[in-house]
Enzyme design. Sequence first.
Site, mmCIF file in Angstrom:
data_model
loop_
_atom_site.group_PDB
_atom_site.id
_atom_site.type_symbol
_atom_site.label_atom_id
_atom_site.label_comp_id
_atom_site.label_asym_id
_atom_site.label_seq_id
_atom_site.Cartn_x
_atom_site.Cartn_y
_atom_site.Cartn_z
ATOM 1 N N GLU A 5 -14.194 -29.370 -39.150
ATOM 2 C CA GLU A 5 -13.418 -28.134 -39.251
ATOM 3 C C GLU A 5 -13.189 -27.806 -40.718
ATOM 4 O O GLU A 5 -13.103 -28.704 -41.551
ATOM 5 C CB GLU A 5 -12.091 -28.323 -38.514
ATOM 6 C CG GLU A 5 -11.182 -27.138 -38.497
ATOM 7 C CD GLU A 5 -11.715 -25.910 -37.771
ATOM 8 O OE1 GLU A 5 -12.653 -25.282 -38.310
ATOM 9 O OE2 GLU A 5 -11.195 -25.568 -36.704
ATOM 10 N N ASP A 6 -13.102 -26.509 -41.024
ATOM 11 C CA ASP A 6 -12.849 -26.106 -42.400
ATOM 12 C C ASP A 6 -11.416 -26.421 -42.804
ATOM 13 O O ASP A 6 -11.166 -27.041 -43.827
ATOM 14 C CB ASP A 6 -13.182 -24.626 -42.630
ATOM 15 C CG ASP A 6 -12.532 -23.681 -41.632
ATOM 16 O OD1 ASP A 6 -11.785 -24.135 -40.742
ATOM 17 O OD2 ASP A 6 -12.785 -22.462 -41.730
ATOM 18 N N ASP B 136 -4.705 -25.843 -39.880
ATOM 19 C CA ASP B 136 -3.557 -24.999 -40.207
ATOM 20 C C ASP B 136 -2.521 -25.171 -39.099
ATOM 21 O O ASP B 136 -1.770 -26.136 -39.100
ATOM 22 C CB ASP B 136 -4.029 -23.548 -40.358
ATOM 23 C CG ASP B 136 -2.960 -22.615 -40.920
ATOM 24 O OD1 ASP B 136 -1.810 -23.043 -41.100
ATOM 25 O OD2 ASP B 136 -3.282 -21.438 -41.164
ATOM 26 N N LYS C 153 -3.498 -28.077 -44.168
ATOM 27 C CA LYS C 153 -2.326 -27.283 -44.523
ATOM 28 C C LYS C 153 -1.165 -27.704 -43.613
ATOM 29 O O LYS C 153 -0.842 -27.030 -42.630
ATOM 30 C CB LYS C 153 -2.624 -25.790 -44.357
ATOM 31 C CG LYS C 153 -1.511 -24.896 -44.896
ATOM 32 C CD LYS C 153 -1.681 -23.431 -44.494
ATOM 33 C CE LYS C 153 -2.862 -22.754 -45.126
ATOM 34 N NZ LYS C 153 -2.843 -21.282 -44.876
ATOM 35 N N ARG D 72 -16.427 -15.658 -47.157
ATOM 36 C CA ARG D 72 -16.992 -16.951 -46.752
ATOM 37 C C ARG D 72 -18.010 -17.472 -47.762
ATOM 38 O O ARG D 72 -18.167 -18.665 -47.938
ATOM 39 C CB ARG D 72 -17.690 -16.852 -45.397
ATOM 40 C CG ARG D 72 -16.786 -16.634 -44.216
ATOM 41 C CD ARG D 72 -17.592 -16.778 -42.912
ATOM 42 N NE ARG D 72 -16.900 -16.250 -41.761
ATOM 43 C CZ ARG D 72 -15.987 -16.904 -41.059
ATOM 44 N NH1 ARG D 72 -15.647 -18.115 -41.423
ATOM 45 N NH2 ARG D 72 -15.419 -16.345 -40.007
#
Length: 179
Positions: free
Chosen positions: A98-99, A102, A130, A164
């Site tokens: 995953e990027d 959050d 995050k 992106r």
Amino acid sequence: MHEDLERILFTEEQIQAEVARLGRELTRDFQGRHPLFVCVLKGAVMFMADLVKRVELPLEMDFMATSSYGSASKSSGVVRILKDLDRPVESRHVVIVEDIVDTGLTLKHLREMILHRGAASVTIVALFDKPEGRAVAIEPDYYGFRVPNEFIVGYGLDYAERYRNLPYVGVLKPEVYVK
């Protein structure tokens, strides 16, 4: 694009150094397990491409697409599967790539779904974490950078499908996404 950023958080060189470190750790920790790396599209595609080149062991790749943001700057809280896995996960060691973690809503949903399908294990690797944004209790097993509770873009991370392709990660100016 560049003028829409308040500041750069991580340079291309810093990102590549973290990706290399994560690749070494995954290589060490997954010896003998032949993992299935699952890229969460679209945000993680750049990270996945760079990461698997640095994992020095046999692996397979698959892709999932989910949506919980649309073109908004905050998650809707509803996770939709837009593209499901092509490969079965039963008895597999699955590594979700995953990027950013959050709210955690998407990853919690994906982890539970993949375990329900019979995976031997599910590991989460994220380039960015995050923790201030969490809505559910979930942590990545591996992560590259902790990031502030600001809207970041670049290296796969987007706002309304833009930014992106930036090779670095920066903080998006609020006037770009607050209307």
